[in-house]
Design a protein around this motif. Structure first.
Motif, PDB file in Angstrom:
ATOM      1  N   ALA A  28       0.938  -1.222   0.063  1.00 34.64           N
ATOM      2  CA  ALA A  28      -0.075   0.090  -0.070  1.00 34.64           C
ATOM      3  C   ALA A  28       0.802   1.354  -0.175  1.00 34.64           C
ATOM      4  CB  ALA A  28      -0.895  -0.002   1.196  1.00 34.64           C
ATOM      5  N   LEU A  29       1.847   1.401   0.875  1.00 32.51           N
ATOM      6  CA  LEU A  29       2.764   2.551   1.133  1.00 32.51           C
ATOM      7  C   LEU A  29       3.375   2.735  -0.488  1.00 32.51           C
ATOM      8  CD1 LEU A  29       4.054   2.012   4.626  1.00 32.51           C
ATOM      9  CD2 LEU A  29       2.321   3.384   3.672  1.00 32.51           C
ATOM     10  N   LEU A  34      -2.647   4.088  -6.556  1.00 28.74           N
ATOM     11  CA  LEU A  34      -3.539   2.962  -6.703  1.00 28.74           C
ATOM     12  C   LEU A  34      -4.380   2.653  -5.623  1.00 28.74           C
ATOM     13  CD1 LEU A  34      -4.529   0.695  -8.644  1.00 28.74           C
ATOM     14  CD2 LEU A  34      -2.449  -0.682  -8.021  1.00 28.74           C
ATOM     15  N   MET A  35      -3.934   2.735  -4.257  1.00 26.74           N
ATOM     16  CA  MET A  35      -4.621   2.538  -3.080  1.00 26.74           C
ATOM     17  C   MET A  35      -5.908   3.596  -3.053  1.00 26.74           C
ATOM     18  SD  MET A  35      -3.257   2.998   1.031  1.00 26.74           S
ATOM     19  CE  MET A  35      -3.490   4.950   0.665  1.00 26.74           C
ATOM     20  N   LEU A  36      -5.673   4.827  -3.470  1.00 33.10           N
ATOM     21  CA  LEU A  36      -6.728   5.722  -3.387  1.00 33.10           C
ATOM     22  C   LEU A  36      -7.826   5.349  -4.396  1.00 33.10           C
ATOM     23  CD1 LEU A  36      -4.850   8.871  -2.507  1.00 33.10           C
ATOM     24  CD2 LEU A  36      -6.409   7.816  -0.991  1.00 33.10           C
ATOM     25  N   ILE A  37      -7.325   5.426  -5.591  1.00 33.16           N
ATOM     26  CA  ILE A  37      -8.253   4.627  -6.679  1.00 33.16           C
ATOM     27  C   ILE A  37      -9.048   3.775  -6.449  1.00 33.16           C
ATOM     28  CG2 ILE A  37      -8.536   3.866  -9.151  1.00 33.16           C
ATOM     29  CD1 ILE A  37      -5.804   5.499  -9.761  1.00 33.16           C
ATOM     30  N   ASP A  38      -8.697   2.411  -5.690  1.00 33.70           N
ATOM     31  CA  ASP A  38      -9.294   1.524  -5.471  1.00 33.70           C
ATOM     32  C   ASP A  38     -10.254   1.792  -4.219  1.00 33.70           C
ATOM     33  OD1 ASP A  38      -9.904  -1.259  -6.236  1.00 33.70           O
ATOM     34  OD2 ASP A  38      -8.970  -2.069  -4.440  1.00 33.70           O
ATOM     35  N   HIS A  39      -9.606   2.583  -3.294  1.00 35.55           N
ATOM     36  CA  HIS A  39     -10.320   3.099  -2.203  1.00 35.55           C
ATOM     37  C   HIS A  39     -11.706   3.752  -2.589  1.00 35.55           C
ATOM     38  CE1 HIS A  39     -10.720   5.450   1.741  1.00 35.55           C
ATOM     39  NE2 HIS A  39     -11.723   4.868   1.671  1.00 35.55           N
ATOM     40  N   ALA A  97     -11.345  -5.307 -10.190  1.00 34.00           N
ATOM     41  CA  ALA A  97     -11.489  -5.529  -8.885  1.00 34.00           C
ATOM     42  C   ALA A  97     -10.707  -6.697  -8.421  1.00 34.00           C
ATOM     43  CB  ALA A  97     -13.211  -6.018  -8.781  1.00 34.00           C
ATOM     44  N   SER A  98     -10.621  -6.604  -7.119  1.00 37.09           N
ATOM     45  CA  SER A  98      -9.600  -7.722  -6.527  1.00 37.09           C
ATOM     46  C   SER A  98     -10.871  -8.891  -6.259  1.00 37.09           C
ATOM     47  CB  SER A  98      -8.969  -7.462  -5.063  1.00 37.09           C
ATOM     48  OG  SER A  98     -10.316  -7.182  -3.954  1.00 37.09           O
ATOM     49  N   ARG A  99     -10.123  -9.901  -5.953  1.00 41.46           N
ATOM     50  CA  ARG A  99     -10.895 -11.190  -5.739  1.00 41.46           C
ATOM     51  C   ARG A  99     -11.728 -11.208  -4.472  1.00 41.46           C
ATOM     52  NH1 ARG A  99      -7.506 -14.507  -2.635  1.00 41.46           N
ATOM     53  NH2 ARG A  99      -5.218 -13.747  -2.570  1.00 41.46           N
ATOM     54  N   TYR A 100     -11.378 -10.492  -3.672  1.00 40.69           N
ATOM     55  CA  TYR A 100     -11.745 -10.430  -2.030  1.00 40.69           C
ATOM     56  C   TYR A 100     -13.197 -10.588  -1.951  1.00 40.69           C
ATOM     57  CZ  TYR A 100     -12.453  -8.823   2.775  1.00 40.69           C
ATOM     58  OH  TYR A 100     -12.781  -8.849   3.907  1.00 40.69           O
ATOM     59  N   ARG A 199      -4.320  -4.301  -4.595  1.00 36.87           N
ATOM     60  CA  ARG A 199      -5.704  -3.601  -4.314  1.00 36.87           C
ATOM     61  C   ARG A 199      -6.040  -3.275  -2.707  1.00 36.87           C
ATOM     62  NH1 ARG A 199      -4.521  -3.368  -8.917  1.00 36.87           N
ATOM     63  NH2 ARG A 199      -5.995  -3.972 -10.706  1.00 36.87           N
ATOM     64  N   PHE A 200      -6.762  -2.579  -2.513  1.00 36.23           N
ATOM     65  CA  PHE A 200      -7.157  -2.320  -1.108  1.00 36.23           C
ATOM     66  C   PHE A 200      -7.775  -3.453  -0.198  1.00 36.23           C
ATOM     67  CE2 PHE A 200      -9.358  -0.831   2.637  1.00 36.23           C
ATOM     68  CZ  PHE A 200      -8.318   0.445   3.102  1.00 36.23           C
TER      69      PHE A 200
END
Length: 206
Positions: A28-29, A34-39, A97-100, A199-200
Motif C-alpha cells: 500500500a505504501l 492506486l490505493m486511493l483509486i481502489d479505495h 476488482a480484487s478477488r476479495y 488492491r485495497f
C-alpha cells in the motif's frame, strides 16, 4: 484515539480471523495512488450494495434505515477520496476488482432468509477489514491522509456492527456463530494468500 473507537477496533480485531499481513502494508505504501483509486471504488461499491439491499428487501424497516444511512456515508467517503485524488493530481483510471469481495460473496447461500443472513455477515467482514486496514495504515501515511483514514474508523466500525446486528436479528433464535466461522475461514484465506495485483482488499503481493 477516543476510547469508543479503540474499543471498536479491539472488537473488530477479535472478529477478524487474522491481521492484515505486513507485506500488504508495504504494498500500500509503495502504491498510494492506486490505493486511493481502489479505495474510491470500494466506497462506491459499498454504497451500491446498500442500495441493492434497500431495493430488494423492502419489508425490513430496520435494514432500510441502516442501509440508507450507510449508503449516504459511503458516498460521502467516495467524495472525500476523489477530492484527495484531485488535490494530489491522481487520475481516476479504471482498475480491475480484487478477488476479495467476489470470493466472499461466493459463500452466500442461494435462498432467503439464509442468503440475506450470509450477505449481511459478509458485509460485516468487508467493513471490519476496511476499518482494520485504515487503522493499520494510518501511522505510516502523510499527515493529511493519516487524519482522513483515522476519521473513517468510527463510521466503518459502526457499519460492521450494523451488518452483524441485522444478521443476528434476522436469524432470530438460530445462532449464526457457525456461519460466521465458516465465512471467517474464507476471509482469512483471501487476506493471507498472495495476490498478483495490489488492491485495497487484496492479499499481499510478493
Amino acid at each position: 484515539m477516543p476510547v469508543s473507537t479503540a474499543s471498536a477496533l479491539d472488537e473488530i480485531n477479535a472478529f477478524l480471523p487474522c491481521p492484515t499481513p505486513d507485506r500488504w502494508v508495504e504494498n500500500a505504501l509503495e502504491n498510494q495512488s492506486l490505493m486511493l483509486i481502489d479505495h474510491a471504488n470500494c466506497e462506491k461499491k459499498a454504497a451500491s450494495t446498500a442500495l441493492s439491499l434497500i431495493n430488494r428487501y423492502t419489508d425490513n424497516f430496520d435494514l432500510l434505515n441502516k442501509m440508507s444511512r450507510l449508503a449516504r456515508e459511503e458516498m460521502r467517503h467516495f467524495e472525500q477520496v476523489i477530492a484527495l485524488m484531485k488535490r494530489r493530481k491522481i487520475t481516476y483510471v479504471h482498475v480491475s476488482a480484487s478477488r476479495y469481495a467476489a470470493g466472499l460473496r461466493d459463500m452466500a447461500r442461494n435462498k432467503d432468509p439464509h442468503k440475506l443472513v450470509d450477505i449481511l455477515i459478509i458485509g460485516a467482514f468487508i467493513e471490519a477489514r476496511s476499518c482494520e486496514r485504515f487503522a493499520k495504515l494510518a501511522p505510516y501515511l502523510d499527515e493529511e491522509l493519516e487524519a482522513f483514514y483515522r476519521s473513517l474508523l468510527k463510521s466503518e466500525a459502526r457499519h460492521y456492527q450494523d451488518y452483524l446486528r441485522l444478521a443476528k436479528t434476522l436469524a432470530g433464535d438460530v445462532s449464526i456463530d457457525d456461519r460466521i466461522a465458516e465465512i471467517a475461514q474464507r476471509e482469512g484465506e483471501l487476506v493471507e494468500q498472495p495476490d498478483t495485483e495490489f488492491r485495497f482488499h487484496s492479499g499481499p503481493v510478493m
